[in-house]
Write a protein that holds these residues in place. Structure first.
Motif, mmCIF file in Angstrom:
data_model
loop_
_atom_site.group_PDB
_atom_site.id
_atom_site.type_symbol
_atom_site.label_atom_id
_atom_site.label_comp_id
_atom_site.label_asym_id
_atom_site.label_seq_id
_atom_site.Cartn_x
_atom_site.Cartn_y
_atom_site.Cartn_z
ATOM 1 N N ASN A 150 -15.518 17.082 -144.169
ATOM 2 C CA ASN A 150 -14.916 18.389 -144.173
ATOM 3 C C ASN A 150 -15.906 19.117 -145.178
ATOM 4 O OD1 ASN A 150 -14.115 16.774 -146.205
ATOM 5 N ND2 ASN A 150 -11.862 17.612 -146.169
ATOM 6 N N ARG A 151 -16.113 20.217 -144.451
ATOM 7 C CA ARG A 151 -16.678 21.293 -145.268
ATOM 8 C C ARG A 151 -16.107 22.316 -145.718
ATOM 9 N NH1 ARG A 151 -21.764 25.126 -142.527
ATOM 10 N NH2 ARG A 151 -23.025 23.653 -143.532
ATOM 11 N N THR A 152 -16.465 22.780 -147.033
ATOM 12 C CA THR A 152 -15.798 23.810 -147.647
ATOM 13 C C THR A 152 -16.783 24.770 -147.867
ATOM 14 O OG1 THR A 152 -14.518 22.064 -148.677
ATOM 15 C CG2 THR A 152 -14.199 24.449 -149.483
ATOM 16 N N VAL A 153 -16.374 26.081 -147.294
ATOM 17 C CA VAL A 153 -17.180 27.240 -147.632
ATOM 18 C C VAL A 153 -16.440 28.242 -148.758
ATOM 19 C CG1 VAL A 153 -18.456 29.351 -146.800
ATOM 20 C CG2 VAL A 153 -18.478 27.060 -145.460
ATOM 21 N N ILE A 154 -17.025 28.385 -150.050
ATOM 22 C CA ILE A 154 -16.404 29.269 -150.778
ATOM 23 C C ILE A 154 -17.038 30.817 -150.747
ATOM 24 C CG2 ILE A 154 -15.732 29.734 -153.221
ATOM 25 C CD1 ILE A 154 -16.185 26.624 -153.646
#
Lengths: 393, 275
Positions: free
Chosen positions: B4-8
């Motif tokens: 899972n990729r998290t973009v902040i």
């Protein structure tokens, strides 16, 4: 192509600080860009207020950036401070589940790892005791064990190793090493412990005032950092300096800032510069003149500390001794300064040491107005009066 | 391998992402609930008995005040059955509003140190309140059994409970996030709830409330969702008229809840900075 686990692009975080109705902005992070490869351990170092915590807080999504972007591939968990998310009334067992859930694990995952966690922590006997009865060492062990054994792909660790006994620290370091090699886990590790940083990290980033000062191989960066830290201090030995000019009749041996805050210089607070000098041949010195020029950075002149100019003639002093330059309210603004020292005896230059001393002044309320410059801006506060009345002249 | 990729970004969490995160890890809700329940009864001698003592005292108080002193009439329904059928929901409502409103302020350190779906905090409180509610419901069952009052309508409780929970959590979500900045709100809640108690037909019939309001304005009372829910529950349990205006209460509850969720998620990204 390199496998990037954490990609930070031009990340900035600005805080609005409100002091007595005035809004000021403070840049905790200033356009930081960084890539961390999968399976690497990145060390983050820097003095207090350099932006380390802000960076970790953004990565762990506690706070959000003002601008910029971070992209994280994989599950990230942070071990920011030991015992956060623990409840003192609950037992060690219950806290493992509580802490694990908060760190984003399902109960099933925690159950699968439970025995490992308990074994690693070494507190099997007390696992059903409420943690309020734990010693702080046990607390740390349990908290670290939870985070270390649960398996986020990216782990953020902030200073937890500072607590706990040496043996357990060693165990944690080993565990981190294992995790890195066996599981390909990426770790971001903040510490003031340079030995641990050198031992563990592949790469180190040195933050200063919200910016990346240096980035590179661990040993090199920590060495540079430590050297830099030593240069900024409240005292300096000058005895060994060879690069000096003058007759050498009397020489400066040591400079030290004294302050009620034990080593911290704060704008507006009392401070005293203690100047030790030494003369090999003379028992008394006549007509001493100290000229200490203070620079911001290394070139830009700020002010001169001069006993003659300020009307404090020193006609007769012992051949070896100390002089003091007192400040009731230290007028230096928040920032770093270097000092070039001159000592004149009877009008002749006896000693000169360029860039003898670097010191740092912390922000303070010089005018007692509630105003504190948050910016690092070396300079001098001067007395000033304001009103709407024209002067008599 | 799927990761899972998290973009902040400065925008913070989107509503859909915040909700997805909450449901991806339902164990967190359960763990918070478990923690609160355990902590609540830790080191108490009476433990679960408190859940019984509280509604009993509440019932005794309204019995003396409203029935004996003020002489409130509840028609064919015995006063105890009438009042208790309102109190069980009111107590639950009041508990969930109070607890969820304080749910963020009480764990400030955690909010400053760790990220987790924060929605789990106020929402979790609605589950914690279920224990007290269950005990109080049992009490109502016993009272009605003893007084020979209808029991079948009690089975409608999940519907009323759900509606009450939506309202309470919705209010709690708004107050909890605002009170991170303005702690004053925490001081106001007890007064506000007390005031609301008196203008909600919990311990007296709704006719009494309507009698002080001009007829053409009587629909206004349904904007207080609890008013409508109690009318609905009492209608289903004891028979009697259920005004179609109860819909106003249901719609208000849903609006309060949705507004609460949206507001909470919008303020979520600044929470740690405001502590």
């Amino acid at each position: 192509m390199k496998d990037i686990a954490v990609h930070i692009e031009k990340l900035s975080k600005q805080y609005e600080i409100k002091t007595q109705g005035r809004h000021q902005t403070f840049k905790a992070l200033d356009s930081v860009s960084l890539k961390v490869e999968r399976g690497k351990i990145l060390g983050i170092i820097g003095s207090n207020g350099a932006g380390k915590s802000t960076l970790l807080k953004i990565l762990s999504r506690i706070t959000y950036p003002t601008s910029g972007r971070v992209s994280i591939e994989g599950r990230l968990a942070s071990l920011l401070e030991v015992g956060t998310g623990f409840h003192s009334e609950l037992s060690g067992r219950e806290n493992i589940f509580l802490n694990g859930s908060i760190l984003g694990m399902s109960r099933q995952e925690i159950r699968a790892k439970f025995d490992d966690i308990v074994e690693f922590s070494g507190i099997e006997k007390f696992i059903d005791t409420p943690v309020k009865h734990y010693s702080s060492g046990m607390y740390v062990r349990l908290a670290f064990s939870v985070a270390a054994n649960l398996t986020p792909e990216i782990l953020i660790i902030d200073e937890v190793l500072a607590v706990g006994d040496a043996q357990f620290q060693e165990k944690c370091l080993r565990k981190m090493d294992e995790a890195k090699s066996a599981e390909g886990r990426t770790i971001l590790f903040v510490s003031h412990n340079m030995t641990a940083i050198n031992h563990l990290c592949d790469e180190v980033v040195w933050l200063q005032e919200g910016k990346i000062k240096q980035i590179g191989e661990a040993r090199e960066i920590t060495r540079n950092y430590l050297r830099d830290m030593q240069q900024i201090s409240q005292e300096v030995e000058l005895r060994e300096r060879k690069d000096r000019k003058g007759t050498g009749e009397a020489i400066l041996t040591r400079l030290e800032w004294l302050s009620p805050q034990k080593g911290t210089l704060i704008s507006g607070q009392p401070a005293t510069l203690k100047i030790d000098y030494y003369s090999a041949h003379l028992d008394t010195l006549g007509n001493i003149r100290c000229v200490f020029n203070v620079f911001k950075g290394e070139q830009e002149f700020v002010v001169s500390l001069n006993n003659d100019m300020s009307g404090h003639a020193l006609h007769q002093v012992p051949g070896t001794g100390s002089l003091y330059c007192h400040f009731e309210h230290l007028p230096f603004m928040h920032g770093e300064y270097t000092v070039t020292c001159n000592l004149f005896v009877n009008g002749l230059r006896s000693d000169r040491v360029e860039q003898a001393f670097r010191f740092k002044v912390a922000k303070g309320d010089y005018y007692h107005s509630g105003y504190q410059s948050t910016e690092n801006r070396p300079g001098i506060y001067i007395e000033q009066q304001w009103d709407a009345t024209p002067p008599a002249y | 391998m799927s990761r899972n990729r998290t973009v902040i970004t400065p925008q913070g969490n989107s509503v859909s992402k915040a909700l997805r995160e909450l449901f991806q890890n339902p164990d967190l809700l359960w763990t918070f609930t478990y923690r609160d329940i355990r902590v609540r009864y830790a080191q108490t001698y009476l433990g679960l008995a408190w859940s019984l003592i509280q509604p009993l005292f509440g019932l005794a108080a309204v019995f003396v005040l409203f029935f004996k002193i003020a002489g409130v009439q509840t028609g064919e329904i015995p006063y105890l059955s009438f009042a208790l059928s309102g109190l069980i929901f009111w107590n639950y409502f009041s508990y969930v509003v109070t607890q969820s409103s304080a749910s963020l302020v009480n764990v400030q350190t955690m909010i400053k140190k760790i990220y987790f779906p924060r929605l789990a905090l106020p929402i979790g409180k609605s589950f914690v309140g279920l224990i007290d509610f269950g005990v109080a419901l049992l009490l109502l069952f016993i009272v009605n059994l003893v007084l020979g009052q209808p029991l079948a309508g009690l089975l409608f409780f999940p519907l009323i409970l759900l509606l009450t929970a939506l309202t309470a959590v919705g209010i709690g979500m708004i107050i909890s996030s605002v009170s991170l900045r303005y702690r004053d709100l925490q001081q106001i809640i007890p007064f506000a709830l007390q005031l609301l108690f008196f203008i909600t037909p919990v311990a007296y019939p709704q006719a009494l409330l309507s009698s002080v309001i001009p007829d053409e304005w009587s629909w206004l009372v349904y904007f207080n969702p609890i008013t409508g829910f109690l009318e609905l529950f009492r209608g289903l349990l004891y028979g009697g008229e259920i005004s179609p205006l109860v819909w106003i209460s249901v719609v208000s509850a849903v609006i309060i809840f949705v507004a609460g969720v949206l507001f909470f998620i919008r303020t979520d990204k600044k929470m740690a900075d405001h502590i």
